[in-house]
Each structure stands twice: as structure tokens, then as C-alpha cells.
Design a protein around this motif. Structure first.
Motif, PDB file in Angstrom:
ATOM      1  N   ALA A  59       1.474  -1.600   0.102  1.00 27.14           N
ATOM      2  CA  ALA A  59      -0.120   0.139  -0.310  1.00 27.14           C
ATOM      3  C   ALA A  59       0.773   1.356   0.440  1.00 27.14           C
ATOM      4  O   ALA A  59       0.240   2.206  -0.958  1.00 27.14           O
ATOM      5  CB  ALA A  59      -1.016   0.002   1.156  1.00 27.14           C
ATOM      6  N   GLU A  60       2.266   1.175   0.439  1.00 26.20           N
ATOM      7  CA  GLU A  60       2.794   2.723   0.740  1.00 26.20           C
ATOM      8  C   GLU A  60       3.054   2.249  -0.548  1.00 26.20           C
ATOM      9  O   GLU A  60       3.646   4.177  -0.964  1.00 26.20           O
ATOM     10  CB  GLU A  60       3.791   1.394   1.733  1.00 26.20           C
ATOM     11  CG  GLU A  60       3.823   2.219   2.924  1.00 26.20           C
ATOM     12  CD  GLU A  60       5.199   2.070   4.160  1.00 26.20           C
ATOM     13  OE1 GLU A  60       5.769   1.400   3.349  1.00 26.20           O
ATOM     14  OE2 GLU A  60       4.361   2.001   5.273  1.00 26.20           O
ATOM     15  N   PRO A  63      -0.561   2.468  -3.763  1.00 30.13           N
ATOM     16  CA  PRO A  63      -2.410   2.570  -2.676  1.00 30.13           C
ATOM     17  C   PRO A  63      -3.099   2.725  -4.182  1.00 30.13           C
ATOM     18  O   PRO A  63      -3.819   2.310  -2.739  1.00 30.13           O
ATOM     19  CB  PRO A  63      -1.609   4.185  -2.111  1.00 30.13           C
ATOM     20  CG  PRO A  63      -0.561   4.902  -3.096  1.00 30.13           C
ATOM     21  CD  PRO A  63      -0.169   3.818  -4.273  1.00 30.13           C
TER      22      PRO A  63
END
Length: 273
Positions: A59-60, A63
Motif C-alpha cells: 500500500a505504501e 496505494p
């Protein structure tokens, strides 16, 4: 809007999987017990730790790409699959029963699904330090070396088969040992690794009676891109389908099209019909 993952990201994705294995899986091998889920399968702290770690790390970096993990509520899994768009599909520890019993056959499996099909795949075997990767249309590799299936001869009797008898109706098992079948039989107990080992030429025939999406989606892409012939069959179906679904499907595959045709004829689908 962030750029979607591509084949150029396979190396960085492999690094994420290796770090997750180093921190969440390997320190717990031979020290962690599992607890039973509602379907009878096991889950351990390693499964949950890998899923948490990779959910955050992916997700980093991306995203806009959601993640569907095995250790997730079924309703949420279905919602994510139906939402469309790019989607990670993660099995944080394929082969949990092996892991809890000390058998050296387990892996992390990660696929990128886009427009209803797998586009990228990574399967990491942390004990052997092998990372299998594939990108649709660009082939399959093991730590950078191209994967090529291997067949020792042109008939089923020349071949080793991996067959998961646990998920085959008992009445159908004896017929699989009739004359004209495989030379010998194995079962690894880690579906994603089984697909990859087929791709790597470590056996030639494959039959598994019940694979869920996270079991097959990455490994099958590796096998397909290596040149294996593969198919998934819905329960009680005699013809294959390619729609991605959460429910269990029968997997049938072989090192090449000629062996696959013989194998399909020998197995006699549907299994439950």
C-alpha cells in the motif's frame, strides 16, 4: 494516480517477499503451532504476520491497488474481486500444514490481477531461497533464469505426476493407478510451489481437486508463461473455464500440450459427476 505495477517491479517485489519471509516466517519455523479455521485449514502467526507486513508495504508503494488476502473475511474478498481494477492476491503462507509439521515445503504467493486475469506473479520458497516470477507475455523465471518444462518421454508412463488425493472423491482414486498412467506420484502440499515445480521441469503431470483463487492465480501464471498446458475446472465440469473466482476449482496441467491431452483423457473428468 500512481503508476500501476509492471514487470519492471518484479525485483523490488521479490525483495519485499524475502524481507517478509526473513522476519515473519523463518524465525517461526519449527516453533509455531497453528489454530484451525472454520474450514478446517490452519492459520499461524506467520500467515498473519506476512499478510500484515505485505499489506502495509504494498500500500505504501501502490496505494491505488487493493489487496485480497487469504486471511481475510470472505465477504470482503468477494467485494474486492467484484470491484474491478488492479488487485493484489496474496497467500501469505501456502503450505501452512507443512510449516506447522516441520516439512520443508511452503511459500509466499503474490499475484497482480488486472482486468480479470493474472498479470504478474511471484512465489518465494524461503527455505530453498528460490523466487519464481512471471509477467504475462514475458515468460517465467527462477531467480532470473528462464523456466523451461521438462518431459523425459512422450507418454504418461514416462512421467512423474503430482496428485493431491485428499481432494479427489475416494471412489475415483483407484482408477488413477490403472495401467497406462504415470510412472510415479508425489504430493508437495503447497499448491503454488507445485505449479512452479511443474514449470521448472521437476515433474510433468498435475492434478489437484480443489484450489481457491489465492492457491492457483500466481503459480498457474508461472506455469503458463513457462510453456506448460494448464486448465481449471469448476466442480462437476468436464470443460475448463478461465473466469477468476473465489470458489474451489480442479486444476489439471502437464509439461506440454501432448502430455496434457493424454492426461485429460486418462483422468476422465468430471471427477464428481
Amino acid at each position: 494516480m500512481h503508476q500501476a505495477p509492471t514487470a519492471a517491479d518484479l525485483d523490488s517485489l521479490a525483495a519485499l517477499l524475502r524481507e517478509a519471509a526473513r522476519t515473519e516466517i523463518l524465525p517461526r519455523f519449527r516453533t509455531t503451532t497453528g489454530s484451525a479455521k472454520a474450514d478446517g485449514s490452519l492459520v499461524t502467526a506467520a500467515d498473519l504476520g506476512v499478510q500484515r507486513r505485505l499489506t502495509t508495504a504494498l500500500a505504501e508503494r501502490w496505494p491505488d491497488v487493493a489487496l485480497l488476502g487469504e486471511e481475510m473475511d470472505a465477504a470482503e474478498q468477494q467485494r474486492l474481486l467484484e470491484a474491478g481494477g488492479a488487485l493484489w492476491c496474496l497467500d501469505p503462507l501456502d503450505g501452512t500444514s507443512n510449516f506447522t509439521c516441520g516439512f520443508p515445503g511452503f511459500c509466499i504467493s503474490l499475484a497482480l490481477i488486472r482486468q480479470g486475469r493474472a498479470e504478474l506473479a511471484l512465489i518465494l520458497d524461503p527455505l530453498r531461497e528460490e523466487c519464481f516470477t512471471a509477467a504475462r507475455g514475458l515468460g517465467a523465471h527462477l531467480d532470473g533464469a528462464q523456466l523451461v518444462p521438462y518431459a523425459p518421454g512422450p507418454t504418461l508412463g514416462d512421467c512423474v505426476a503430482v496428485v493431491d488425493f485428499k481432494r479427489i472423491p475416494p471412489a475415483r482414486v483407484p482408477a488413477l493407478f490403472r495401467q497406462g498412467g504415470f510412472r510415479s506420484q508425489r504430493n508437495l502440499g503447497a499448491v503454488a510451489l507445485e505449479w512452479c515445480w511443474l514449470a521448472a521441469g521437476r515433474f510433468q503431470l498435475y492434478l489437484h481437486g480443489g484450489q481457491k483463487l489465492w492457491d492457483h492465480v500466481a503459480g498457474r501464471l508461472v506455469a503458463q508463461e513457462a510453456g506448460c498446458t494448464t486448465a481449471l475446472f469448476a466442480p462437476d465440469a468436464a470443460t475448463p473455464g478461465d473466469t477468476l473466482a473465489l470458489g474451489k476449482q480442479l486444476a489439471l496441467a502437464a509439461a506440454n500440450a501432448e502430455l496434457y491431452a493424454q492426461w485429460l483423457d486418462f483422468v476422465e473428468l468430471p471427477m464428481h459427476g
